[in-house]
Design a protein around this motif. Structure first.
Motif, PDB file in Angstrom:
ATOM      1  N   THR A 116      46.771 -75.672 -41.552  1.00 18.40           N
ATOM      2  CA  THR A 116      46.891 -76.131 -40.166  1.00 18.40           C
ATOM      3  C   THR A 116      48.272 -76.725 -39.893  1.00 18.40           C
ATOM      4  N   ALA A 117      48.964 -77.129 -40.974  1.00 16.51           N
ATOM      5  CA  ALA A 117      50.239 -77.834 -40.751  1.00 16.51           C
ATOM      6  C   ALA A 117      51.418 -76.882 -40.569  1.00 16.51           C
ATOM      7  N   THR A 118      51.342 -75.697 -41.130  1.00 20.00           N
ATOM      8  CA  THR A 118      52.517 -74.813 -41.050  1.00 20.00           C
ATOM      9  C   THR A 118      52.112 -73.385 -40.703  1.00 20.00           C
ATOM     10  N   LEU A 119      53.040 -72.709 -40.076  1.00 18.24           N
ATOM     11  CA  LEU A 119      52.779 -71.303 -39.752  1.00 18.24           C
ATOM     12  C   LEU A 119      53.636 -70.404 -40.626  1.00 18.24           C
TER      13      LEU A 119
ATOM     14  N   HIS B  50      55.117 -69.695 -47.339  1.00 11.87           N
ATOM     15  CA  HIS B  50      54.990 -71.024 -47.923  1.00 11.87           C
ATOM     16  C   HIS B  50      53.521 -71.325 -48.252  1.00 11.87           C
ATOM     17  N   VAL B  51      52.626 -71.066 -47.334  1.00 11.71           N
ATOM     18  CA  VAL B  51      51.196 -71.349 -47.553  1.00 11.71           C
ATOM     19  C   VAL B  51      50.668 -70.528 -48.734  1.00 11.71           C
ATOM     20  N   LEU B  52      51.049 -69.233 -48.739  1.00  8.75           N
ATOM     21  CA  LEU B  52      50.524 -68.388 -49.817  1.00  8.75           C
ATOM     22  C   LEU B  52      51.060 -68.842 -51.183  1.00  8.75           C
ATOM     23  N   GLU B  53      52.291 -69.278 -51.200  1.00 12.14           N
ATOM     24  CA  GLU B  53      52.858 -69.793 -52.451  1.00 12.14           C
ATOM     25  C   GLU B  53      52.090 -71.009 -52.930  1.00 12.14           C
ATOM     26  N   ARG B  54      51.748 -71.900 -51.984  1.00 14.91           N
ATOM     27  CA  ARG B  54      50.990 -73.112 -52.336  1.00 14.91           C
ATOM     28  C   ARG B  54      49.615 -72.733 -52.890  1.00 14.91           C
ATOM     29  N   ILE B  55      48.968 -71.755 -52.221  1.00 16.69           N
ATOM     30  CA  ILE B  55      47.631 -71.332 -52.672  1.00 16.69           C
ATOM     31  C   ILE B  55      47.720 -70.792 -54.099  1.00 16.69           C
TER      32      ILE B  55
ATOM     33  N   ILE C 229      53.562 -60.344 -52.745  1.00 18.73           N
ATOM     34  CA  ILE C 229      54.490 -61.173 -51.976  1.00 18.73           C
ATOM     35  C   ILE C 229      54.670 -62.539 -52.642  1.00 18.73           C
ATOM     36  N   VAL C 230      53.747 -62.881 -53.553  1.00 17.03           N
ATOM     37  CA  VAL C 230      53.965 -64.077 -54.377  1.00 17.03           C
ATOM     38  C   VAL C 230      53.645 -63.686 -55.819  1.00 17.03           C
TER      39      VAL C 230
ATOM     40  N   ALA D 242      44.821 -68.296 -43.676  1.00 13.27           N
ATOM     41  CA  ALA D 242      46.257 -68.524 -43.462  1.00 13.27           C
ATOM     42  C   ALA D 242      46.931 -67.236 -42.988  1.00 13.27           C
ATOM     43  N   ILE D 243      46.563 -66.122 -43.622  1.00 14.34           N
ATOM     44  CA  ILE D 243      47.196 -64.843 -43.253  1.00 14.34           C
ATOM     45  C   ILE D 243      46.827 -64.464 -41.821  1.00 14.34           C
TER      46      ILE D 243
END
Ligand code: ADP
Length: 597
Positions: A29-32, A36-41, A69-70, A169-170
């Motif tokens: 919810t914090a970033t689009l 970045h989100v996928l890397e964190r996951i 992609i990651v 996220a995607i």
């Protein structure tokens, strides 16, 4: 003890799994920023599941190719270099089946394939889950452990939970991207509309071609936000394209000419098809003579009007600049269409203005000539009157023997002189009467056309038969009386009959008709004479107009008769028209209408 410690470990792991899920949820919810989100996951999965590798693949729009992609792995470069395909390897298998898999002995699994650049002989365990959006695979997440460290079901369950987060996220990122793109397109459309609107305003307020062309080029530059735009128009006289407007960050090419087919713009002109290049200099036809050094992306579109190519509109950007999108080329084509219409309008307007000027000059000259003719006739008539009266007076005296007896030989020529002087005097009187017609007062009274026509026919009978013609009348008894000045109306009928006689060779036939029509009556005089060319039918009613106005004209007259007829008929509130096919022998028909009394 062991159980308790493993229970403790399990609880601890469960807690960090939950914490990871909460954190991932917060990230989403914090970033689009999708990457970045996928890397964190991937990182959470890698850390909590104590794996050696963690790879996240996304399915391409072709539905077959999957790109990592990651990749968290010592072999990340190799993993990301080549795509894997749906149906191939365990990752491809999971993408196809949509079901998560746990494979603890990779070496024994026939589906396993070896990715070049990664270890192959080592024992490996793998868990792999599809990323499912509305039941469709959109990607795959895979974790590996090297050596004999097996996965358990709980690991797979956790990975599936993370995969669900990744999917959200995607989806979010894709929705955002679609919205952003839609917004960009809407903005582009609005810009285009505004440019077209501005151009339409330019067009309606600006009919001078050069200023119009400059407006087109400026609007193109503003809309596309590029470094240079040129407009070429075809010049049929020189069979070349000439650059009429060039607005550029680098030296402008105004005045440059190209042969059709020469260079990029010459080709667009010759084929009528746009050319769009991401880099001008990698085009086969690129030539330093036609394009300056800094040019990179180029788009050139034809200016087409009713299937005819009038010229070319070109825009270009600096080397390495963003290529022209389809939307931009479409926008240019729309501007070019609008410009082509405007150019054609401006040209038509110029031609019309020039023609109007010529006509106005010709009309003024014509008026001047008419005035001179009228003045001349009036003067000559006046000047002729006195000498004619004297000639006639003396001739009559001679004729009557008042100046002594005449011999037989003298008598004949004197009689001829007397008669011809009379004819001349009548002609002069007629000319003066015609010129005075406007000044004459009208005395309308109820008039029977049948009676008036019969009187005219009687008077003309001798002339008609002398000319070798026949004259028929067809008077319908129900024709109403009309309101007319009888003397003037006789002039009308006499003129029409006299013309019919004059312009019909011997053997011809004249017809006079009278019949009722629309609140009045028509009189029609037709002949089988030489006719009048159709394009001159309207002009015969003009003063001094003669179809054959040459000096060696075979018919007598000054071209005032029909002008008089026209003025009298209109003065009575009626109308008159002439009809003819312009073919000798088919003759002419004059019809006039007068309102009922
Ligand atoms: P004009 O004195 O020359 O007869 P009008 O005004 O009566 O002048 O006629 C104008 C011109 O119209 C004539 O010169 C002639 O060329 C043409 N015209 C008029 N009546 C006829 C007709 N019945 N048939 C052919 N041409 C005619």
């Amino acid at each position: 003890m062991e159980d308790r410690s493993s229970l403790g470990e399990q609880a601890e792991r469960r807690a960090s799994e939950l914490a990871a899920l909460v954190e991932v949820g917060r990230d989403i919810t914090a970033t689009l920023d999708l990457h970045h989100v996928l890397e964190r996951i991937a990182h959470h999965a890698w850390r909590i599941l104590e794996s050696d590798d963690c790879d996240l693949y996304l399915l391409e729009p072709d539905g077959r190719t999957m790109k990592a992609i990651v990749s968290l792995s010592p072999y990340a470069a190799a993993t990301m270099a080549d795509p894997v395909y749906v149906g191939e390897g365990i990752v491809g298998y999971v993408a196809q089946s949509g079901v998560a898999e746990m494979v603890n002995d990779m070496l024994a699994d026939p589906r396993a394939i070896q990715i070049p650049g990664t270890p192959d002989e080592e024992p490996q365990a793998m868990i792999c889950t599809p990323l499912l959006s509305k039941g469709q695979t959109i990607g795959v997440m895979a974790l590996n452990r090297l050596g004999e460290r097996h996965f358990v079901q709980a690991d797979l369950d956790f990975l599936v939970s993370l995969a669900q987060q990744a999917t959200i996220a995607i989806e979010n990122a894709r929705l955002y991207e679609a919205a952003r793109q839609a917004e960009a397109e809407a903005r582009q459309r609005a810009d285009l509309l505004s440019a077209l609107h501005q151009l339409a305003l330019d067009v309606s307020s600006e009919l001078a071609l050069d200023r119009l062309l400059e407006a087109v080029v400026r609007r193109t530059l503003d809309l596309l936000d590029r470094d240079s735009a040129d407009l070429y128009l075809y010049d049929p006289a020189g069979d070349c394209l000439r650059c009429l407007v060039s607005i550029s960050e680098w030296p402008a090419v105004t005045g440059v000419t190209l042969r059709p087919g020469q260079g990029l713009n010459g080709q667009v002109f010759a084929t009528g098809q746009p050319i769009v290049l991401d880099d001008y200099w990698s085009w086969a036809g690129a030539e330093p003579a036609f394009s300056p050094e800094p040019v990179g992306p180029v788009a050139s579109v034809p200016l087409v009007w009713k299937g005819q190519v009038l010229g070319v509109l070109e825009a270009s950007g600096r080397k390495g600049g963003r290529p022209f999108s389809d939307a931009e080329v479409n926008a240019m084509s729309l501007l070019a269409t609008q410009a082509a219409i405007a150019i054609q309008n401006a040209r038509l307007y110029d031609a019309a203005r020039q023609r109007a000027q010529e006509l106005s000059i010709a009309l003024n000259q014509q008026r001047e000539i008419d005035r001179w003719k009228a003045e001349f006739i009036q003067n000559v008539s006046h000047e002729l009157r006195t000498p004619l009266t004297l000639i006639q007076g003396y001739a009559e005296m001679l004729n009557d023997g008042e100046l002594g007896n005449l011999s037989q030989e003298q008598r004949k020529p004197i009689t001829i002189i007397t008669n011809q002087a009379q004819v001349l005097q009548a002609l002069v009187a007629d000319m003066l009467a015609i010129l005075r017609v406007e000044a004459q007062a009208m005395h309308p009274e109820p008039t029977s056309l049948a009676t008036l026509i019969q009187a005219a026919v009687d008077d003309f009978q001798v002339l008609v038969s002398q000319s070798g013609l026949t004259l028929e009348t067809d008077v319908q008894p129900n024709a109403p009386m009309v309101s007319a000045d009888q003397r003037q109306l006789r002039k009308v009928v006499d003129n029409l009959l006299a013309n019919a006689v004059k312009f019909t060779p011997a053997g011809g036939r004249l017809t006079m008709r009278v019949y009722p029509q629309q609140g009045g009556a028509c009189v029609q005089v037709s002949d089988t004479g030489i006719g009048i060319p159709p394009d001159q039918l309207d002009r015969v009613f003009e003063r001094f107009y003669q179809v054959d106005g040459s000096i060696r004209r075979q018919y007598e007259g000054v071209g005032l008769g029909l002008a008089l007829v026209h003025e009298v008929v209109e003065g009575h509130g009626g109308w008159i028209k002439a009809e003819s096919e312009g073919i000798a022998g088919r003759g002419s028909t004059f019809t006039f209408w007068l309102p009922a009394a």
